[in-house]
Design a protein around this motif. Sequence first.
Motif, mmCIF file in Angstrom:
data_model
loop_
_atom_site.group_PDB
_atom_site.id
_atom_site.type_symbol
_atom_site.label_atom_id
_atom_site.label_comp_id
_atom_site.label_asym_id
_atom_site.label_seq_id
_atom_site.Cartn_x
_atom_site.Cartn_y
_atom_site.Cartn_z
ATOM 1 N N GLY A 80 91.062 18.752 28.938
ATOM 2 C CA GLY A 80 91.845 19.555 28.361
ATOM 3 C C GLY A 80 91.551 20.106 27.066
ATOM 4 N N LEU A 81 91.926 21.317 26.440
ATOM 5 C CA LEU A 81 91.715 21.966 25.420
ATOM 6 C C LEU A 81 92.451 21.023 24.346
ATOM 7 N N GLU A 82 91.874 20.767 23.024
ATOM 8 C CA GLU A 82 92.247 20.206 22.072
ATOM 9 C C GLU A 82 92.619 18.794 22.543
ATOM 10 N N ALA A 83 92.204 18.332 23.619
ATOM 11 C CA ALA A 83 92.428 16.898 24.174
ATOM 12 C C ALA A 83 93.768 16.842 24.793
ATOM 13 N N LYS A 84 94.380 17.914 25.340
ATOM 14 C CA LYS A 84 95.783 17.824 25.614
ATOM 15 C C LYS A 84 95.580 17.899 27.380
ATOM 16 N N SER A 85 95.531 16.840 27.970
ATOM 17 C CA SER A 85 95.348 16.832 29.304
ATOM 18 C C SER A 85 96.241 17.558 30.071
ATOM 19 N N GLY A 86 95.740 18.245 31.164
ATOM 20 C CA GLY A 86 96.862 19.145 31.953
ATOM 21 C C GLY A 86 97.090 17.879 33.491
ATOM 22 N N GLY A 87 96.668 16.665 33.249
ATOM 23 C CA GLY A 87 96.805 15.771 34.359
ATOM 24 C C GLY A 87 95.650 15.693 35.142
ATOM 25 N N ILE A 88 94.665 16.459 35.079
ATOM 26 C CA ILE A 88 93.214 16.064 35.814
ATOM 27 C C ILE A 88 92.605 14.520 35.428
ATOM 28 N N ALA A 89 92.739 14.345 34.280
ATOM 29 C CA ALA A 89 91.883 13.418 33.712
ATOM 30 C C ALA A 89 92.927 12.701 32.526
ATOM 31 N N PRO A 90 92.598 11.577 31.922
ATOM 32 C CA PRO A 90 93.207 10.945 30.823
ATOM 33 C C PRO A 90 93.493 11.705 29.794
ATOM 34 N N ASP A 91 94.832 11.939 28.935
ATOM 35 C CA ASP A 91 94.831 12.465 27.775
ATOM 36 C C ASP A 91 94.329 11.418 26.658
ATOM 37 N N LEU A 92 93.185 12.028 26.167
ATOM 38 C CA LEU A 92 92.337 11.297 25.248
ATOM 39 C C LEU A 92 93.130 11.159 23.705
ATOM 40 N N ARG A 93 94.178 11.907 23.381
ATOM 41 C CA ARG A 93 94.843 11.773 22.184
ATOM 42 C C ARG A 93 95.647 10.569 22.117
ATOM 43 N N TYR A 94 95.775 9.849 23.153
ATOM 44 C CA TYR A 94 96.628 8.579 23.380
ATOM 45 C C TYR A 94 95.590 7.442 23.092
ATOM 46 N N LEU A 95 94.231 7.665 23.226
ATOM 47 C CA LEU A 95 93.165 6.497 22.993
ATOM 48 C C LEU A 95 93.438 5.819 21.506
ATOM 49 N N GLU A 96 93.588 4.504 21.696
ATOM 50 C CA GLU A 96 93.781 3.452 20.514
ATOM 51 C C GLU A 96 92.569 4.049 19.629
ATOM 52 N N ILE A 154 82.318 12.858 19.076
ATOM 53 C CA ILE A 154 83.390 13.096 20.002
ATOM 54 C C ILE A 154 84.607 12.263 19.763
ATOM 55 N N ARG A 155 84.466 10.738 19.693
ATOM 56 C CA ARG A 155 85.347 10.050 19.596
ATOM 57 C C ARG A 155 85.922 10.154 18.004
ATOM 58 N N THR A 156 85.181 10.508 17.113
ATOM 59 C CA THR A 156 85.727 10.904 15.819
ATOM 60 C C THR A 156 86.720 11.926 15.956
ATOM 61 N N TYR A 157 86.226 13.102 16.471
ATOM 62 C CA TYR A 157 87.231 14.254 16.794
ATOM 63 C C TYR A 157 88.528 13.753 17.458
ATOM 64 N N LEU A 158 88.458 12.984 18.753
ATOM 65 C CA LEU A 158 89.701 12.430 19.345
ATOM 66 C C LEU A 158 90.502 11.861 18.342
ATOM 67 N N GLU A 159 90.017 10.730 17.441
ATOM 68 C CA GLU A 159 90.841 10.113 16.570
ATOM 69 C C GLU A 159 91.392 11.170 15.758
ATOM 70 N N SER A 160 90.939 12.258 15.481
ATOM 71 C CA SER A 160 91.450 13.220 14.368
ATOM 72 C C SER A 160 92.681 14.034 15.094
ATOM 73 N N VAL A 161 92.794 13.766 16.369
ATOM 74 C CA VAL A 161 93.905 14.729 17.146
ATOM 75 C C VAL A 161 94.970 13.757 17.804
#
Length: 145
Positions: free
Chosen positions: A78-94, A134-141
């Motif tokens: 998903g754009l901005e890591a907001k999953s639409g349900g196809i794959a995990p929503d990576l914004r919730y990754l610890e 990419i991981r660093t970006y995911l932590e920022s969102v």
Amino acid sequence: MNKNSALRGLAFLAGLTLSGIVLAHGDVVPQAVNTEGLEQLGKEWRDENPYRAPYENHDLAVEIGSSAYNQNCARCHGLEAKSGGIAPDLRYLETDASGDEWFKERVINGAVRDGAVYMPKMADFLSQEALWAIRTYLESVHVDE
């Protein structure tokens, strides 16, 4: 649009889908990521994100990671890591070492279920630097559940 036109359009799209012309993700090629300006990490994988703050080029890592994510991950996650349900929503990754462990395992080994590839081994295509960015970006969102 009249009812008959709408039905013909739906029948046409159904035919494309059944014929295999329309694919959910297609056969996508990972896009190269320019990691210039980030510390080069070598071949041995780090256990924790080396670009996490207070890394001196943390903001650059977020910027590179955002671009890399949108080119290589957004079509499933998903754009901005907001999953639409196809794959995990990576914004919730610890955002700590446990999240790093999961991320590292997944990008190196991918995900296969019942013989179907759900996620490719991204480390086969992108550098450790690109993936940690990419991981660093995911932590920022990141958002808390």
